[in-house]
Write a protein that holds these residues in place. Structure first.
Motif, PDB file in Angstrom:
ATOM      1  N   LEU A  17       1.002  -1.388   0.093  1.00 17.88           N
ATOM      2  CA  LEU A  17       0.005  -0.165   0.223  1.00 17.88           C
ATOM      3  C   LEU A  17       0.739   1.509  -0.260  1.00 17.88           C
ATOM      4  O   LEU A  17       2.145   1.226   0.636  1.00 17.88           O
ATOM      5  CB  LEU A  17      -0.680  -0.012   1.192  1.00 17.88           C
ATOM      6  N   PRO A  18       0.219   2.308  -1.032  1.00 15.20           N
ATOM      7  CA  PRO A  18       1.318   3.430  -0.452  1.00 15.20           C
ATOM      8  C   PRO A  18       1.300   4.317   0.471  1.00 15.20           C
ATOM      9  O   PRO A  18       0.482   4.102   1.709  1.00 15.20           O
ATOM     10  CB  PRO A  18       0.276   4.064  -1.947  1.00 15.20           C
ATOM     11  N   GLY A  19       2.547   4.596   0.761  1.00 15.73           N
ATOM     12  CA  GLY A  19       3.663   5.326   2.806  1.00 15.73           C
ATOM     13  C   GLY A  19       3.558   4.109   3.571  1.00 15.73           C
ATOM     14  O   GLY A  19       3.604   4.195   4.556  1.00 15.73           O
ATOM     15  N   ILE A  20       2.855   2.689   3.040  1.00 16.64           N
ATOM     16  CA  ILE A  20       3.306   1.942   4.300  1.00 16.64           C
ATOM     17  C   ILE A  20       4.640   1.005   3.718  1.00 16.64           C
ATOM     18  O   ILE A  20       4.893   0.324   3.058  1.00 16.64           O
ATOM     19  CB  ILE A  20       2.214   0.499   3.721  1.00 16.64           C
ATOM     20  N   GLY A  21       5.804   1.495   4.600  1.00 16.08           N
ATOM     21  CA  GLY A  21       6.823   0.306   4.564  1.00 16.08           C
ATOM     22  C   GLY A  21       6.516  -0.225   5.414  1.00 16.08           C
ATOM     23  O   GLY A  21       5.377  -0.499   6.105  1.00 16.08           O
ATOM     24  N   LYS A  22       8.552  -1.444   5.263  1.00  9.35           N
ATOM     25  CA  LYS A  22       7.864  -2.966   6.020  1.00  9.35           C
ATOM     26  C   LYS A  22       7.180  -2.817   7.833  1.00  9.35           C
ATOM     27  O   LYS A  22       6.368  -3.619   8.479  1.00  9.35           O
ATOM     28  CB  LYS A  22       9.287  -3.805   6.251  1.00  9.35           C
ATOM     29  N   LYS A  23       8.075  -1.243   8.314  1.00  7.33           N
ATOM     30  CA  LYS A  23       7.778  -1.251   9.910  1.00  7.33           C
ATOM     31  C   LYS A  23       6.508  -1.491  10.164  1.00  7.33           C
ATOM     32  O   LYS A  23       5.886  -1.786  10.987  1.00  7.33           O
ATOM     33  CB  LYS A  23       8.604  -0.016   9.865  1.00  7.33           C
ATOM     34  N   THR A  24       5.914  -0.247   9.282  1.00  7.11           N
ATOM     35  CA  THR A  24       4.268   0.376   9.756  1.00  7.11           C
ATOM     36  C   THR A  24       3.335  -1.387   9.386  1.00  7.11           C
ATOM     37  O   THR A  24       2.311  -1.059  10.063  1.00  7.11           O
ATOM     38  CB  THR A  24       4.108   1.618   8.978  1.00  7.11           C
ATOM     39  N   ALA A  25       3.908  -1.927   8.585  1.00  5.08           N
ATOM     40  CA  ALA A  25       2.898  -2.769   8.138  1.00  5.08           C
ATOM     41  C   ALA A  25       2.848  -4.015   8.946  1.00  5.08           C
ATOM     42  O   ALA A  25       2.288  -4.937   9.467  1.00  5.08           O
ATOM     43  CB  ALA A  25       3.825  -3.129   6.197  1.00  5.08           C
ATOM     44  N   GLN A  26       4.140  -3.957   9.894  1.00  2.84           N
ATOM     45  CA  GLN A  26       5.050  -5.073  10.657  1.00  2.84           C
ATOM     46  C   GLN A  26       3.739  -4.420  11.858  1.00  2.84           C
ATOM     47  O   GLN A  26       2.780  -5.753  12.671  1.00  2.84           O
ATOM     48  CB  GLN A  26       5.963  -5.184  10.960  1.00  2.84           C
ATOM     49  N   ARG A  27       3.266  -3.095  12.567  1.00  3.55           N
ATOM     50  CA  ARG A  27       2.329  -2.780  13.081  1.00  3.55           C
ATOM     51  C   ARG A  27       1.244  -3.286  13.029  1.00  3.55           C
ATOM     52  O   ARG A  27       0.741  -3.038  13.426  1.00  3.55           O
ATOM     53  CB  ARG A  27       3.078  -1.174  13.417  1.00  3.55           C
ATOM     54  N   LEU A  28       0.776  -2.831  11.925  1.00  7.16           N
ATOM     55  CA  LEU A  28      -0.483  -2.820  11.425  1.00  7.16           C
ATOM     56  C   LEU A  28      -1.068  -4.574  10.993  1.00  7.16           C
ATOM     57  O   LEU A  28      -2.025  -4.337  12.143  1.00  7.16           O
ATOM     58  CB  LEU A  28      -0.782  -2.303   9.810  1.00  7.16           C
ATOM     59  N   ALA A  29      -0.038  -5.567  10.666  1.00  6.39           N
ATOM     60  CA  ALA A  29      -0.682  -6.381  10.873  1.00  6.39           C
ATOM     61  C   ALA A  29      -0.542  -7.593  12.179  1.00  6.39           C
ATOM     62  O   ALA A  29      -1.438  -7.969  12.567  1.00  6.39           O
ATOM     63  CB  ALA A  29       0.579  -7.903  10.473  1.00  6.39           C
ATOM     64  N   LEU A  30       0.307  -6.540  13.021  1.00  4.01           N
ATOM     65  CA  LEU A  30      -0.142  -6.927  14.599  1.00  4.01           C
ATOM     66  C   LEU A  30      -1.512  -6.614  15.417  1.00  4.01           C
ATOM     67  O   LEU A  30      -1.527  -6.941  16.616  1.00  4.01           O
ATOM     68  CB  LEU A  30       1.708  -6.919  15.319  1.00  4.01           C
ATOM     69  N   HIS A  31      -1.662  -5.905  14.728  1.00  2.00           N
ATOM     70  CA  HIS A  31      -2.662  -4.599  15.234  1.00  2.00           C
ATOM     71  C   HIS A  31      -3.918  -5.745  14.972  1.00  2.00           C
ATOM     72  O   HIS A  31      -4.387  -5.728  15.696  1.00  2.00           O
ATOM     73  CB  HIS A  31      -2.440  -3.191  15.064  1.00  2.00           C
ATOM     74  N   ILE A  32      -3.946  -6.067  13.718  1.00  3.12           N
ATOM     75  CA  ILE A  32      -4.776  -7.310  13.454  1.00  3.12           C
ATOM     76  C   ILE A  32      -4.542  -8.125  13.641  1.00  3.12           C
ATOM     77  O   ILE A  32      -5.906  -8.465  14.378  1.00  3.12           O
ATOM     78  CB  ILE A  32      -4.519  -6.948  11.714  1.00  3.12           C
ATOM     79  N   LEU A  33      -3.978  -8.789  13.931  1.00  3.10           N
ATOM     80  CA  LEU A  33      -3.845 -10.085  14.755  1.00  3.10           C
ATOM     81  C   LEU A  33      -4.596  -9.342  16.433  1.00  3.10           C
ATOM     82  O   LEU A  33      -5.232 -11.093  16.992  1.00  3.10           O
ATOM     83  CB  LEU A  33      -2.517 -10.781  14.894  1.00  3.10           C
ATOM     84  N   LYS A  34      -4.432  -8.761  17.081  1.00  5.39           N
ATOM     85  CA  LYS A  34      -4.675  -8.601  18.167  1.00  5.39           C
ATOM     86  C   LYS A  34      -6.012  -8.271  18.729  1.00  5.39           C
ATOM     87  O   LYS A  34      -6.743  -8.393  19.487  1.00  5.39           O
ATOM     88  CB  LYS A  34      -4.004  -7.723  19.463  1.00  5.39           C
ATOM     89  N   SER A  35      -6.914  -7.386  16.910  1.00  5.62           N
ATOM     90  CA  SER A  35      -7.849  -6.756  17.367  1.00  5.62           C
ATOM     91  C   SER A  35      -9.374  -8.360  16.882  1.00  5.62           C
ATOM     92  O   SER A  35      -9.319  -9.331  16.821  1.00  5.62           O
ATOM     93  CB  SER A  35      -8.083  -6.621  16.049  1.00  5.62           C
ATOM     94  N   SER A  36     -10.164  -7.825  17.642  1.00 10.25           N
ATOM     95  CA  SER A  36     -11.628  -8.640  17.813  1.00 10.25           C
ATOM     96  C   SER A  36     -11.796  -9.430  16.730  1.00 10.25           C
ATOM     97  O   SER A  36     -11.702  -8.591  15.371  1.00 10.25           O
ATOM     98  CB  SER A  36     -12.918  -7.733  17.854  1.00 10.25           C
ATOM     99  N   PRO A  37     -12.144 -10.636  16.190  1.00 11.66           N
ATOM    100  CA  PRO A  37     -12.970 -10.932  14.832  1.00 11.66           C
ATOM    101  C   PRO A  37     -14.177  -9.684  14.654  1.00 11.66           C
ATOM    102  O   PRO A  37     -14.012  -9.773  13.199  1.00 11.66           O
ATOM    103  CB  PRO A  37     -13.570 -12.251  15.339  1.00 11.66           C
ATOM    104  N   GLU A  38     -14.808  -8.942  14.989  1.00 13.38           N
ATOM    105  CA  GLU A  38     -15.269  -8.528  14.581  1.00 13.38           C
ATOM    106  C   GLU A  38     -15.450  -7.080  13.910  1.00 13.38           C
ATOM    107  O   GLU A  38     -15.788  -6.838  12.586  1.00 13.38           O
ATOM    108  CB  GLU A  38     -16.638  -7.634  15.338  1.00 13.38           C
ATOM    109  N   ASN A  39     -14.287  -6.617  14.197  1.00 17.44           N
ATOM    110  CA  ASN A  39     -14.076  -5.709  13.464  1.00 17.44           C
ATOM    111  C   ASN A  39     -12.767  -5.677  12.883  1.00 17.44           C
ATOM    112  O   ASN A  39     -12.628  -5.366  11.596  1.00 17.44           O
ATOM    113  CB  ASN A  39     -12.149  -5.218  14.448  1.00 17.44           C
ATOM    114  N   VAL A  40     -12.322  -7.150  12.980  1.00 20.29           N
ATOM    115  CA  VAL A  40     -11.565  -7.611  11.400  1.00 20.29           C
ATOM    116  C   VAL A  40     -12.266  -7.695  10.429  1.00 20.29           C
ATOM    117  O   VAL A  40     -11.623  -7.440   9.172  1.00 20.29           O
ATOM    118  CB  VAL A  40     -10.717  -9.109  11.840  1.00 20.29           C
ATOM    119  N   GLU A  41     -13.530  -8.506  10.542  1.00 20.73           N
ATOM    120  CA  GLU A  41     -14.678  -8.968   9.655  1.00 20.73           C
ATOM    121  C   GLU A  41     -15.233  -7.308   9.166  1.00 20.73           C
ATOM    122  O   GLU A  41     -15.565  -6.846   7.540  1.00 20.73           O
ATOM    123  CB  GLU A  41     -15.742  -9.283  10.166  1.00 20.73           C
ATOM    124  N   ASN A  42     -14.712  -6.131   9.902  1.00 22.50           N
ATOM    125  CA  ASN A  42     -15.618  -4.914   9.322  1.00 22.50           C
ATOM    126  C   ASN A  42     -14.686  -4.491   7.727  1.00 22.50           C
ATOM    127  O   ASN A  42     -15.901  -3.743   7.144  1.00 22.50           O
ATOM    128  CB  ASN A  42     -15.799  -4.083  10.552  1.00 22.50           C
TER     129      ASN A  42
END
Lengths: 198, 198
Positions: A17-42
């Motif tokens: 995605l534009p403007g998303i580097g490897k470090k940010t992508a890792q933070r986003l992925a780990l955030h999604i991993l910890k998010s509730s299933p409903e939030n990820v589905e949304n």
């Protein structure tokens, strides 16, 4: 491998995605991993709906849920003026200013010989066709004030002038709230040249 | 409404991600809108797989595809040392240093009375239970060098000391490649106090 495979793949995909580097992508992925299933589905549904529910307006190529976008459909807009912009995001920017009541035409890019973008790649043919069915009095070129935007503006002006239409370009000058002291020379120069009577 | 509904929803959902504001979310949404269907599908699948394929290691709570993570499963790791970290991302950071060969324990946060995070919210009970089944000689506390990290370290040290285990904390000092002149006083102070013989 250091990182679990699905996490690795998610980081790879997110960092495309534009403007998303490897470090940010890792933070986003780990955030999604910890998010509730409903939030990820949304989130997933919202991204999916972007592709399935949104199309491009058949007339102006702005984003739209229907065949014609809300601006093209509206009877309150002045259909004798077309504002030519690079991307759909520029339509949003102009609309937010509340200073424009005409229609739009989204080119989908600007001329760039270096990136191999020729007039055929842009919606220029489609713009010219609009003159056959619409009563257009003015074309406002609202492309970005950089080299490619200027080149595209000049190209379009050359095409449009012979049709006897008024062609204008949005003003260059100091940004509102800007500071003369910190403005670059080119901007100050333009602001001087384009000064207006008070 | 200025923006088509599905785009509006996508911007809302994307801006819930950490470090993504409304402007960035809009850029991401418009990028996704212009991407090929395959690219969007890859992104959606990657995010979905994050939630469905990745679990947390039953022993150390690191992220894992199986019941036990690769580090806990590995016979090459020194199982007598446990490095306690805040999040799974810290495991990645320590692993990247290639200086540690023991096991981990991911707390899932740090003590923070202001945010209402008490010891029960963290995997502290689970850490204490590991002493029943594992032969542990040393606990390395690798929490962030901020107030909450320090508080949690002291709390854990108090719990662990009576068990007769060696409890250490990762060193504070100047970052490698850092500049003494630009380091803050607290860091320089710690670096002086924790100086080592050469």
């Amino acid at each position: 491998m250091l990182i679990a495979e699905p996490l690795h793949i998610a980081i790879e995909e997110l960092s495309k995605l534009p403007g998303i580097g490897k470090k940010t992508a890792q933070r986003l992925a780990l955030h999604i991993l910890k998010s509730s299933p409903e939030n990820v589905e949304n989130l997933i549904n919202a991204v999916q709906d972007l592709k399935t529910k949104i199309h491009f307006c058949k007339r102006c190529f702005n984003i739209s849920v229907e065949d014609l976008c809300r601006i093209c459909q509206s009877s309150k807009r002045d259909s004798s003026i077309i504002c030519v912009v690079e991307e759909a995001s520029d339509v949003i920017a102009v609309e937010k200013s509340h200073e424009y009541t005409g229609l739009y035409h989204v080119l989908g890019g600007v001329l760039s010989p270096l990136s191999g973008i020729s007039p055929d790649e842009l919606k220029i043919k489609e713009l010219m066709k609009r003159f056959e069915n619409e009563e257009i009095k003015e074309i406002i070129l609202a492309l970005n004030p950089d080299t490619e935007g200027e080149t595209t503006s000049l190209y379009l002006a050359k095409l449009l002038k012979p049709l006897g239409i008024k062609v204008t370009r949005i003003a260059r000058g100091l940004p509102v709230g800007g500071d003369l002291e910190f403005a670059d020379e080119a901007t100050v120069g333009r602001a001087m040249l384009n000064r207006i009577d008070l």
